[in-house]
Motif scaffolding. Structure first.
Motif, mmCIF file in Angstrom:
data_model
loop_
_atom_site.group_PDB
_atom_site.id
_atom_site.type_symbol
_atom_site.label_atom_id
_atom_site.label_comp_id
_atom_site.label_asym_id
_atom_site.label_seq_id
_atom_site.Cartn_x
_atom_site.Cartn_y
_atom_site.Cartn_z
ATOM 1 N N TYR A 126 25.441 117.825 53.304
ATOM 2 C CA TYR A 126 24.386 116.940 52.830
ATOM 3 C C TYR A 126 24.643 115.488 53.205
ATOM 4 N N ARG A 127 23.556 114.744 53.227
ATOM 5 C CA ARG A 127 23.632 113.294 53.428
ATOM 6 C C ARG A 127 23.521 112.564 52.088
ATOM 7 N N ALA A 128 22.772 113.153 51.148
ATOM 8 C CA ALA A 128 22.584 112.526 49.840
ATOM 9 C C ALA A 128 22.236 113.590 48.806
ATOM 10 N N LEU A 129 22.537 113.293 47.546
ATOM 11 C CA LEU A 129 22.272 114.192 46.432
ATOM 12 C C LEU A 129 21.463 113.450 45.376
ATOM 13 N N PHE A 130 20.585 114.202 44.690
ATOM 14 C CA PHE A 130 19.777 113.629 43.619
ATOM 15 C C PHE A 130 19.847 114.561 42.415
ATOM 16 N N GLY A 131 20.233 114.019 41.268
ATOM 17 C CA GLY A 131 20.320 114.816 40.061
ATOM 18 C C GLY A 131 21.292 114.194 39.077
ATOM 19 N N SER A 132 21.073 114.443 37.796
ATOM 20 C CA SER A 132 21.970 113.908 36.773
ATOM 21 C C SER A 132 22.651 115.074 36.056
ATOM 22 N N HIS A 133 23.741 115.529 36.636
ATOM 23 C CA HIS A 133 24.534 116.612 36.054
ATOM 24 C C HIS A 133 25.993 116.330 36.380
ATOM 25 N N PRO A 134 26.904 116.456 35.399
ATOM 26 C CA PRO A 134 28.305 116.089 35.630
ATOM 27 C C PRO A 134 28.962 116.821 36.800
ATOM 28 N N LEU A 135 28.656 118.111 36.974
ATOM 29 C CA LEU A 135 29.276 118.846 38.078
ATOM 30 C C LEU A 135 28.760 118.343 39.425
ATOM 31 N N ASP A 149 19.976 109.550 40.295
ATOM 32 C CA ASP A 149 19.090 110.300 39.424
ATOM 33 C C ASP A 149 17.854 110.725 40.216
ATOM 34 N N PRO A 150 17.222 111.837 39.824
ATOM 35 C CA PRO A 150 15.992 112.232 40.524
ATOM 36 C C PRO A 150 14.972 111.106 40.464
ATOM 37 N N PRO A 151 14.433 110.697 41.590
ATOM 38 C CA PRO A 151 13.499 109.579 41.584
ATOM 39 C C PRO A 151 12.147 109.957 40.997
ATOM 40 N N SER A 152 11.494 109.006 40.345
ATOM 41 C CA SER A 152 10.145 109.250 39.839
ATOM 42 C C SER A 152 9.168 109.434 40.994
ATOM 43 N N ASP A 153 9.436 108.752 42.086
ATOM 44 C CA ASP A 153 8.648 108.905 43.308
ATOM 45 C C ASP A 153 9.455 109.752 44.286
ATOM 46 N N ILE A 154 9.028 110.992 44.488
ATOM 47 C CA ILE A 154 9.802 111.929 45.298
ATOM 48 C C ILE A 154 9.950 111.451 46.729
ATOM 49 N N ALA A 155 9.060 110.574 47.184
ATOM 50 C CA ALA A 155 9.165 110.040 48.544
ATOM 51 C C ALA A 155 10.451 109.248 48.735
ATOM 52 N N GLU A 156 10.993 108.681 47.641
ATOM 53 C CA GLU A 156 12.247 107.941 47.733
ATOM 54 C C GLU A 156 13.384 108.856 48.174
ATOM 55 N N ALA A 157 13.376 110.094 47.686
ATOM 56 C CA ALA A 157 14.422 111.041 48.061
ATOM 57 C C ALA A 157 14.262 111.497 49.509
ATOM 58 N N THR A 158 13.032 111.808 49.892
ATOM 59 C CA THR A 158 12.819 112.345 51.232
ATOM 60 C C THR A 158 12.898 111.269 52.305
ATOM 61 N N ALA A 159 13.006 110.013 51.900
ATOM 62 C CA ALA A 159 13.180 108.947 52.887
ATOM 63 C C ALA A 159 14.579 108.966 53.488
ATOM 64 N N GLU A 160 15.505 109.676 52.833
ATOM 65 C CA GLU A 160 16.866 109.776 53.344
ATOM 66 C C GLU A 160 16.906 110.585 54.647
ATOM 67 N N ASP A 161 17.716 110.129 55.600
ATOM 68 C CA ASP A 161 17.950 110.917 56.808
ATOM 69 C C ASP A 161 18.950 112.025 56.485
ATOM 70 N N GLY A 162 18.865 113.137 57.184
ATOM 71 C CA GLY A 162 19.816 114.219 56.991
ATOM 72 C C GLY A 162 19.439 115.121 55.831
ATOM 73 N N ASN A 163 20.244 116.164 55.627
ATOM 74 C CA ASN A 163 19.989 117.151 54.582
ATOM 75 C C ASN A 163 20.195 116.548 53.196
ATOM 76 N N ILE A 172 18.239 118.248 45.727
ATOM 77 C CA ILE A 172 17.610 117.648 44.551
ATOM 78 C C ILE A 172 17.753 118.634 43.392
ATOM 79 N N LEU A 173 18.326 118.191 42.297
ATOM 80 C CA LEU A 173 18.550 119.042 41.131
ATOM 81 C C LEU A 173 17.736 118.520 39.952
ATOM 82 N N PHE A 174 16.840 119.368 39.433
ATOM 83 C CA PHE A 174 16.101 119.072 38.205
ATOM 84 C C PHE A 174 16.682 119.934 37.088
#
Length: 345
Positions: free
Chosen positions: A223-232, A246-260, A263-265
């Motif tokens: 992965y290039r970046a991770l999104f989620g609020s979980h201790p593990l 943390d998971p962004p309120s605007d999902i476009a913020e997450a998908t703006a990242e390059d690479g894999n 996202i954990l909800f």
């Protein structure tokens, strides 16, 4: 060059809520259509812990825990090679005749000053035995120990809301650790803050649940970046030197990242662990909207989207000509997930 986007939705399979949802007028039709059209692919992870580890190249080993304690506690200045850790989740053990039911407390109900009083009491009492607790996140503690015991444990997800007898540690060293759990109950019962909370009718911690014994493993990072609020997830990010948000309120913020990206909800899982069907339905509606937002910004010609329900398989969303073509089908969520479960037995 396309990306792999992995969306993790633990708690989606909560049978109690799914059965109630099946009898209600509300249906998550967009989610049903996406999953109904997706390709189902077997995966090794059967809960959130095993799924997260499998995504980082760590598989289950017979008669051994996955080292979720060591990974969750990991920081470069806290650990050295070979340190042994376990998750020590604060819980309330409720007497039910001659048995105990484990109640998993909401993390936000365990304030930092309250947690530190209990942790300090534990550390003073068990110092000579080489055991110590640290708070790694609100409502999540980890225990450092001198040697790795020969036993296996059950994850908190498996035990929450159930009698603990069939989930107790097993293996050669399990007897002494079962005794330790009882000793911790007595220790916390004597804590003054617990006595006060009992009198006030507030929730209180009267035990810990130990699981995930081990040392930090070698992991693979795709992965290039991770999104989620979980201790593990946060521990895996630190171990692999990845950014986690943390998971962004605007999902476009997450998908703006390059690479894999992953996202954990966790709202569905939180509702399940708290046995709150109302919160689960609310989280399901919000999750469905986030999925629709994600589908709007993902490049279907280049990117690959997989939805993990953390139950042994993933839904591989197929390439499509348009959102309208994808949103077809009439199977309920209960039927979709129930069919997959029965097909895999």
């Amino acid at each position: 060059m396309g990306r792999q986007i992995d969306l993790l939705l633990p708690g989606l399979h909560w049978d109690t809520a799914l059965k109630q949802l099946n009898d209600q007028e509300y249906r998550p039709k967009n989610l049903e259509r996406v999953l109904g059209k997706a390709k189902i692919v077997a995966e090794p992870g059967t809960d959130l812990t095993t799924t997260l580890f499998s995504l980082f190249g760590v598989g289950v080993v017979a008669d051994r825990d996955l080292p979720s304690g060591a990974v969750t506690a990991f920081t470069p200045d806290r650990q050295s090679d070979g340190d042994c850790w376990a998750l020590a989740t604060p819980v309330h053990l409720l007497a039910d005749r001659d048995r105990l039911i484990l109640i998993r407390l909401a993390p936000q109900s365990i304030e930092s000053d309250y947690a530190q009083r209990l942790i300090s009491r534990f550390n003073s009492h068990f110092e000579t035995e080489g055991l110590s607790l640290v708070e790694v996140a609100q409502g999540q503690w980890c225990m450092k120990l001198s040697t790795l015991p020969d036993m296996t444990t059950s994850d908190i997800e498996s035990v929450a809301g159930r009698h603990i007898e069939t989930f107790m540690p097993s293996g050669r060293d399990s007897a002494s650790w079962r005794g330790l759990l009882n000793e911790i109950q007595m220790l916390f019962y004597q804590e003054e803050m617990n006595q006060q909370r009992m009198l006030q009718g507030d929730s209180y911690v009267n035990g810990i649940w130990l699981s995930g014994f081990g040392v930090c493993p070698e992991i693979e990072n795709r992965y290039r970046a991770l999104f989620g609020s979980h201790p593990l997830l946060s521990g895996l990010a630190r171990l692999s030197k990845l950014p986690v948000s943390d998971p962004p309120s605007d999902i476009a913020e997450a998908t703006a990242e390059d690479g894999n990206i992953a996202i954990l909800f966790t709202d569905l899982l939180e509702a399940e662990l708290n046995a709150d069907t109302g919160a689960w339905v609310k989280a399901l509606s919000e999750t469905e909207q986030k999925l629709c937002d994600l589908l709007e910004v993902v490049d279907s010609a280049e990117d690959k989207l997989s939805i993990y329900t953390c139950k042994g398989y993933r839904f591989e969303v197929r390439k499509r000509g348009s959102i309208v073509n994808l949103f077809k089908g009439n199977k309920s969520l209960f039927q979709i997930l129930g069919f997959v479960n029965s097909d895999r037995k």
